[in-house]
Scaffold this motif. Structure first.
Motif, PDB file in Angstrom:
ATOM      1  N   MET A   1       0.843  -1.169   0.000  1.00  0.00           N
ATOM      2  CA  MET A   1       0.000   0.000   0.000  1.00  0.00           C
ATOM      3  C   MET A   1       0.894   1.240   0.000  1.00  0.00           C
ATOM      4  N   LEU A   2       0.409   2.309  -0.586  1.00  0.00           N
ATOM      5  CA  LEU A   2       1.152   3.563  -0.621  1.00  0.00           C
ATOM      6  C   LEU A   2       0.680   4.483   0.500  1.00  0.00           C
ATOM      7  N   LEU A   3       1.578   5.258   1.042  1.00  0.00           N
ATOM      8  CA  LEU A   3       1.241   6.196   2.108  1.00  0.00           C
ATOM      9  C   LEU A   3       0.169   7.181   1.655  1.00  0.00           C
ATOM     10  N   SER A   4       0.183   7.567   0.399  1.00  0.00           N
ATOM     11  CA  SER A   4      -0.805   8.521  -0.125  1.00  0.00           C
ATOM     12  C   SER A   4      -2.229   7.950  -0.135  1.00  0.00           C
ATOM     13  N   ASP A   5      -2.372   6.618  -0.117  1.00  0.00           N
ATOM     14  CA  ASP A   5      -3.684   5.964  -0.144  1.00  0.00           C
ATOM     15  C   ASP A   5      -4.174   5.541   1.237  1.00  0.00           C
ATOM     16  N   LEU A   6      -3.384   5.784   2.250  1.00  0.00           N
ATOM     17  CA  LEU A   6      -3.676   5.310   3.597  1.00  0.00           C
ATOM     18  C   LEU A   6      -4.832   6.089   4.224  1.00  0.00           C
ATOM     19  N   PRO A   7      -5.789   5.396   4.855  1.00  0.00           N
ATOM     20  CA  PRO A   7      -6.842   6.099   5.596  1.00  0.00           C
ATOM     21  C   PRO A   7      -6.234   6.853   6.794  1.00  0.00           C
ATOM     22  N   LEU A   8      -6.925   7.886   7.246  1.00  0.00           N
ATOM     23  CA  LEU A   8      -6.450   8.666   8.389  1.00  0.00           C
ATOM     24  C   LEU A   8      -6.277   7.797   9.625  1.00  0.00           C
ATOM     25  N   ARG A   9      -5.228   8.125  10.384  1.00  0.00           N
ATOM     26  CA  ARG A   9      -4.957   7.508  11.698  1.00  0.00           C
ATOM     27  C   ARG A   9      -4.803   5.992  11.661  1.00  0.00           C
ATOM     28  N   THR A  10      -4.361   5.440  10.548  1.00  0.00           N
ATOM     29  CA  THR A  10      -4.102   4.007  10.460  1.00  0.00           C
ATOM     30  C   THR A  10      -2.617   3.773  10.714  1.00  0.00           C
ATOM     31  N   PRO A  11      -2.251   3.116  11.821  1.00  0.00           N
ATOM     32  CA  PRO A  11      -0.829   2.902  12.111  1.00  0.00           C
ATOM     33  C   PRO A  11      -0.246   1.826  11.189  1.00  0.00           C
ATOM     34  N   VAL A  12       0.823   2.184  10.521  1.00  0.00           N
ATOM     35  CA  VAL A  12       1.512   1.268   9.621  1.00  0.00           C
ATOM     36  C   VAL A  12       3.018   1.440   9.818  1.00  0.00           C
ATOM     37  N   ALA A  13       3.785   0.624   9.107  1.00  0.00           N
ATOM     38  CA  ALA A  13       5.239   0.740   9.132  1.00  0.00           C
ATOM     39  C   ALA A  13       5.737   0.930   7.709  1.00  0.00           C
ATOM     40  N   GLU A  68       2.222  13.484  -4.222  1.00  0.00           N
ATOM     41  CA  GLU A  68       3.221  12.843  -5.083  1.00  0.00           C
ATOM     42  C   GLU A  68       4.400  12.317  -4.261  1.00  0.00           C
ATOM     43  N   GLU A  69       4.768  13.035  -3.205  1.00  0.00           N
ATOM     44  CA  GLU A  69       5.854  12.580  -2.333  1.00  0.00           C
ATOM     45  C   GLU A  69       5.407  11.378  -1.505  1.00  0.00           C
ATOM     46  N   ALA A  70       4.198  11.449  -0.946  1.00  0.00           N
ATOM     47  CA  ALA A  70       3.687  10.345  -0.136  1.00  0.00           C
ATOM     48  C   ALA A  70       3.496   9.081  -0.973  1.00  0.00           C
ATOM     49  N   ALA A  71       3.244   9.242  -2.272  1.00  0.00           N
ATOM     50  CA  ALA A  71       3.047   8.081  -3.148  1.00  0.00           C
ATOM     51  C   ALA A  71       4.346   7.320  -3.379  1.00  0.00           C
ATOM     52  N   ARG A  72       5.472   7.850  -2.970  1.00  0.00           N
ATOM     53  CA  ARG A  72       6.754   7.141  -3.100  1.00  0.00           C
ATOM     54  C   ARG A  72       7.022   6.218  -1.916  1.00  0.00           C
ATOM     55  N   VAL A  73       6.246   6.369  -0.840  1.00  0.00           N
ATOM     56  CA  VAL A  73       6.491   5.613   0.395  1.00  0.00           C
ATOM     57  C   VAL A  73       5.557   4.409   0.451  1.00  0.00           C
ATOM     58  N   ARG A  74       6.135   3.214   0.463  1.00  0.00           N
ATOM     59  CA  ARG A  74       5.361   1.973   0.589  1.00  0.00           C
ATOM     60  C   ARG A  74       5.267   1.617   2.070  1.00  0.00           C
ATOM     61  N   VAL A  75       4.073   1.188   2.498  1.00  0.00           N
ATOM     62  CA  VAL A  75       3.829   0.869   3.902  1.00  0.00           C
ATOM     63  C   VAL A  75       3.075  -0.451   4.015  1.00  0.00           C
TER      64      VAL A  75
END
Length: 84
Positions: A1-13, A68-75
């Motif tokens: 999953m990409l950080l840009s697609d993450l729902p609010l307040r969902t803890p991930v790594a 665009e920056e958050a879409a580079r981060v995989r979580v």
């Protein structure tokens, strides 16, 4: 999953930061800011216009990132979050 697609307040790594080309300055800067494998991260808030920028918390620090920056981060869902 990409950080840009993450729902609010969902803890991930963070699992990785994607380099779009050799010597990618944006990807390098994200890593310098703490977006490294295993680091806890979550999206705290989204901007009012088009959901940008994203207010992201990595560890105990908060950053405003463009989508665009958050879409580079995989979580991925962190082990602690699965147990909760």
């Amino acid at each position: 999953m990409l950080l840009s697609d993450l729902p609010l307040r969902t803890p991930v790594a963070v699992t990785s930061v994607e380099d779009r080309h050799p010597n990618d300055a944006i990807a390098r800067r994200l890593r310098e800011l703490g977006f490294v494998a295993g680091e806890p991260v979550q999206v705290v808030a989204r901007g009012p216009v088009g959901g940008a920028p994203l207010l992201v918390q990595v560890g105990y620090t908060r950053f405003a990132l463009r989508r665009e920056e958050a879409a580079r981060v995989r979580v991925e869902v962190s082990a602690g979050a699965e147990a909760a």
